[in-house]
Motif scaffolding. Structure first.
Motif, PDB file in Angstrom:
ATOM      1  N   ILE A 486       0.837  -1.207   0.000  1.00 56.29           N
ATOM      2  CA  ILE A 486       0.000   0.000   0.000  1.00 56.29           C
ATOM      3  C   ILE A 486       0.870   1.254   0.000  1.00 56.29           C
ATOM      4  N   LYS A 487       1.877   1.274   0.869  1.00 58.76           N
ATOM      5  CA  LYS A 487       2.714   2.465   1.036  1.00 58.76           C
ATOM      6  C   LYS A 487       3.545   2.773  -0.205  1.00 58.76           C
ATOM      7  N   THR A 488       3.935   1.743  -0.954  1.00 60.67           N
ATOM      8  CA  THR A 488       4.791   1.955  -2.125  1.00 60.67           C
ATOM      9  C   THR A 488       4.018   1.983  -3.437  1.00 60.67           C
ATOM     10  N   ALA A 489       2.700   1.840  -3.379  1.00 62.32           N
ATOM     11  CA  ALA A 489       1.892   1.832  -4.601  1.00 62.32           C
ATOM     12  C   ALA A 489       2.094   3.094  -5.454  1.00 62.32           C
ATOM     13  N   PRO A 490       2.106   4.297  -4.863  1.00 67.83           N
ATOM     14  CA  PRO A 490       2.286   5.496  -5.701  1.00 67.83           C
ATOM     15  C   PRO A 490       3.571   5.482  -6.512  1.00 67.83           C
ATOM     16  N   GLN A 491       4.698   5.194  -5.860  1.00 67.30           N
ATOM     17  CA  GLN A 491       5.963   5.253  -6.588  1.00 67.30           C
ATOM     18  C   GLN A 491       6.074   4.133  -7.624  1.00 67.30           C
ATOM     19  N   GLN A 492       5.461   2.975  -7.347  1.00 69.29           N
ATOM     20  CA  GLN A 492       5.508   1.874  -8.309  1.00 69.29           C
ATOM     21  C   GLN A 492       4.736   2.226  -9.577  1.00 69.29           C
ATOM     22  N   ILE A 493       3.562   2.832  -9.407  1.00 72.48           N
ATOM     23  CA  ILE A 493       2.751   3.201 -10.569  1.00 72.48           C
ATOM     24  C   ILE A 493       3.416   4.328 -11.355  1.00 72.48           C
ATOM     25  N   ILE A 494       3.916   5.338 -10.646  1.00 73.00           N
ATOM     26  CA  ILE A 494       4.565   6.461 -11.332  1.00 73.00           C
ATOM     27  C   ILE A 494       5.826   5.993 -12.050  1.00 73.00           C
ATOM     28  N   GLN A 495       6.570   5.102 -11.425  1.00 73.78           N
ATOM     29  CA  GLN A 495       7.777   4.570 -12.057  1.00 73.78           C
ATOM     30  C   GLN A 495       7.431   3.875 -13.376  1.00 73.78           C
ATOM     31  N   LYS A 496       6.316   3.142 -13.374  1.00 73.11           N
ATOM     32  CA  LYS A 496       5.879   2.446 -14.588  1.00 73.11           C
ATOM     33  C   LYS A 496       5.434   3.455 -15.656  1.00 73.11           C
ATOM     34  N   LEU A 497       4.752   4.521 -15.219  1.00 73.30           N
ATOM     35  CA  LEU A 497       4.332   5.553 -16.161  1.00 73.30           C
ATOM     36  C   LEU A 497       5.529   6.238 -16.804  1.00 73.30           C
ATOM     37  N   VAL A 498       6.515   6.576 -15.978  1.00 70.06           N
ATOM     38  CA  VAL A 498       7.709   7.259 -16.477  1.00 70.06           C
ATOM     39  C   VAL A 498       8.476   6.355 -17.431  1.00 70.06           C
ATOM     40  N   SER A 499       8.592   5.082 -17.082  1.00 70.82           N
ATOM     41  CA  SER A 499       9.289   4.123 -17.947  1.00 70.82           C
ATOM     42  C   SER A 499       8.608   4.024 -19.301  1.00 70.82           C
ATOM     43  N   ALA A 500       7.257   4.037 -19.292  1.00 68.57           N
ATOM     44  CA  ALA A 500       6.510   3.965 -20.546  1.00 68.57           C
ATOM     45  C   ALA A 500       6.741   5.213 -21.384  1.00 68.57           C
ATOM     46  N   ASP A 501       6.846   6.372 -20.722  1.00 71.41           N
ATOM     47  CA  ASP A 501       7.104   7.617 -21.443  1.00 71.41           C
ATOM     48  C   ASP A 501       8.469   7.606 -22.113  1.00 71.41           C
ATOM     49  N   GLU A 502       9.430   6.895 -21.499  1.00 73.60           N
ATOM     50  CA  GLU A 502      10.802   6.921 -21.996  1.00 73.60           C
ATOM     51  C   GLU A 502      11.071   5.869 -23.058  1.00 73.60           C
TER      52      GLU A 502
END
Length: 648
Positions: A486-502
């Motif tokens: 639960i606590k790390t859900a935000p950074q995991q999702i954002i990390q995936k979004l950023v990776s997709a952008d790159e």
């Protein structure tokens, strides 16, 4: 007869100090006061369909009480303990001066229910009267957001003499009681050592004839036991003296005499918005703050967004969070709203262990389709992606409880820590990992996930840890992993979004240069790889031709640093629709012609409905408009353009 009484230290008793000033260290006194006191009120809510109403009255100037009015409630036997050696009071007031005081009252709450003769904790049998007056570090709550039994400490903390009065009308028997309590250190009066806890109450020592003693109580053992006051004459005098609003309604009123200087009207208003915007927006809470009997502010689900926007003490980051929270609480299918929850829902985790680092789990939860949907939701400016994440709470006895939590994401131009909200309570240190370019808020509203996370909270409800006593007691299976999930859900999702952008576009320029990239069409001719062209330079910074500021009941537009020549301006104004992010631009809401307009260094000013236009003739121009409805959220949209015969 009621009087103040401190119990003398007995031989062999351990001498103790009560370092109340050191208990909370993370925030201001006003913020701590609001956070803990309001949470106690929310936990005592009676009618779940109506909000808890809280009135906070601050009396620091013209509405102070005279010294004589206040001292009669303490008499010499109370004051001498405040002045004593070792009392622990470091900011003692002048008892000859008028007394500033605060009154905190909640309504639609249960009051201090429970046996008034109980002198020790009874397992699984809550007693709120006992909990408020006679225990520390324990809780009498079975449900609710508070859990450590420390919220009541904030009331004596707010008093320079660490003393309060509680005036309660109870739902269980409709009885009204008054009792005062002091929280001092062990201290010495006339060479005699006393404990730190003093009570303004009745006792069998001074009023045995008028006290009805239950059959299971030994009068000798309870001879100096403090019993709350129920004498109608005393209750009415106290109610009138301290201007209580309670007149028979269920709930609790707390009077804080000799109010600490750090507790003031502006800080309380800011703290209510800051700490309790989720509870207010959800409709569970409304608060009125009154200063000296005349100035007041009402914070409810219809006013909070506007009040936050107008409050200069609320920073931009908090305002962004409040606007995003409004999106959540007004969404269909959430917070008892009509309609279907149309959040992007992730797949259910079938494994007992919840881990984002598990490759199989991560690939299923955040697959390309899900990431694509999230990115589509974030394409336009100010758009929001709402995600629902199913979880299963497993216990060692084999029980499984299916639950979920929501995440809201919005693009921003800064780094911000994610915000976690359990039920209606903000957990400010659940994660300290800042996310760049995204504002993320996590909402744990479902009952099962709410109970799970609450058991992991520290006493001041600021963070989650699997090491808390209650979390261990609940014996969750892989509970620590779920908490981390639960606590790390935000950074995991954002990390995936950023990776997709790159990720590179494998078809980009392939038709021109005939280059084969990994994943490209293999029928294309192989050729010499070339470096992709350099990205174009960033656009020049946007010029600032004007600045916009809020004023009382209106706005002001004035010249910006890049305004060099005459320039035409157009301003459109509207109101935000209550309970949503939508803006109503209808001209019939108001007409600029009917409002007060003050301007300098402008020409050709004209008004039409909700639009106003003019030409700025100088960098020092200004147009000020007032007279808007202060109970509504005003939105102003200024634009400018160069004149035909002027350079840009």
């Amino acid at each position: 007869m009621a009087e103040w009484n401190f119990r003398a230290k007995k031989t062999g008793d351990k001498t103790k100090d009560v370092p109340l000033d050191d208990f909370f260290t993370k925030s201001s006194e006003a913020s701590t006061f609001v956070r803990e006191s309001v949470q106690n009120s929310l936990d005592g809510r009676v009618d779940q369909k109506s909000p808890v109403r809280v009135n906070i009255s601050i009396n620091t100037d013209t509405s102070k009480l005279s010294s004589n009015q206040v001292l009669k409630w303490f008499k010499p036997e109370g004051i001498e303990h405040f002045k004593s050696e070792g009392s622990g009071l470091i900011n003692l007031p002048d008892f000859n001066d008028d007394c500033s005081y605060l009154v905190y009252e909640d309504f639609n709450t249960i009051g201090l229910n429970g046996d008034i003769w109980q002198d020790s904790k009874i397992k699984d049998k809550p007693n709120h009267f006992y909990g408020f007056y006679r225990q520390e570090g324990q809780t009498e709550k079975i449900t609710g957001n508070g859990s450590a039994g420390v919220g009541k400490i904030v009331f004596p903390m707010a008093s320079k003499v660490r003393t309060i009065f509680g005036f309660t009308t109870r739902t269980e028997d409709n009885k009204t009681y008054l009792m005062g309590v002091s929280s001092l250190s062990y201290h010495k009066v006339n060479n005699k050592v006393f404990t730190g806890d003093g009570y303004f109450a009745n006792s069998l020592l001074n009023d045995a004839s008028s006290i009805s003693v239950p059959s299971n109580i030994d009068s000798n053992e309870f001879k100096d036991f403090p019993i709350p006051i129920d004498d109608t004459e005393i209750l009415e005098k106290f109610r009138d003296e301290f201007n209580l609003k309670r007149k028979g309604e269920f709930g609790l009123s707390v009077v804080v005499p000799w109010l600490d200087d750090s507790i003031n009207y502006d800080e309380l208003a800011k703290s209510v918005i800051e700490e309790y915007y989720p509870a207010v927006m959800s409709g569970a809470l409304m608060i009125e703050i009154i200063k000296n009997g005349d100035k007041s502010i009402i914070i409810n689900d219809e006013t909070i967004t506007n009040l936050a926007s107008q409050n200069s003490n609320i920073d931009n980051e908090l305002l962004l969070k409040i606007l995003l929270a409004e999106e959540f609480y007004s969404a269909p299918g959430i917070n008892n709203n009509l309609g279907k929850d149309n959040s992007i829902e992730l797949q259910k985790i079938t494994k007992i262990v919840h881990r984002w680092t598990d490759k199989d789990t991560s690939e299923r939860l955040l697959n390309e389709e899900i990431i694509s949907k999230i990115k589509e939701n974030l394409e336009s400016k100010d758009s929001v992606a709402r995600i629902k994440i199913p979880v299963t709470i497993n216990q060692e006895d084999g029980q499984k409880k299916v639950s979920f939590f929501h995440i809201l994401i919005q693009r921003v131009d800064r780094q911000i820590k994610p915000t976690f909200i359990r039920d209606q309570l903000i957990i400010p240190e659940a994660s300290n990992k800042k996310l760049s370019g995204y504002l993320v808020m996590v909402f744990l509203q479902d009952e099962e996930i709410d109970n799970f996370a609450r058991s992991a909270e520290n006493p001041s409800h600021r963070t989650w840890s699997s090491k808390t006593t209650q979390f261990k007691k609940n014996k969750y299976r892989s509970g620590k992993d779920l908490l981390t999930f639960i606590k790390t859900a935000p950074q995991q999702i954002i990390q995936k979004l950023v990776s997709a952008d790159e990720k590179p576009d494998t078809t980009l320029l392939s038709d021109i240069f005939n280059i084969e990239f990994e994943g490209a069409d293999p029928t294309k001719k192989k050729g010499k790889k070339v470096k992709p062209p350099q990205p174009p330079p960033p656009p020049p910074p946007r010029k600032i031709y004007f600045t916009e500021n809020q004023i009382d009941a209106g706005f002001k537009v004035s010249g910006g640093e890049d305004l060099k020549t005459n320039r035409k301006f157009n301003i459109r104004a509207g109101y935000r629709i209550s309970g949503s992010r939508k803006i109503k631009w209808h001209e019939e809401d108001f007409k600029f012609e009917d409002l007060e307009i003050v301007h300098e260094n402008v020409s050709e000013l004209s008004c039409s409905g909700n639009k106003i236009s003019f030409i700025a003739n100088s960098k020092s121009f200004s147009v000020q408009v007032s007279g808007f409805d202060t109970n509504r959220d005003l939105i102003v949209s200024p634009t400018s353009q160069k004149l035909e015969n002027e350079d840009a």
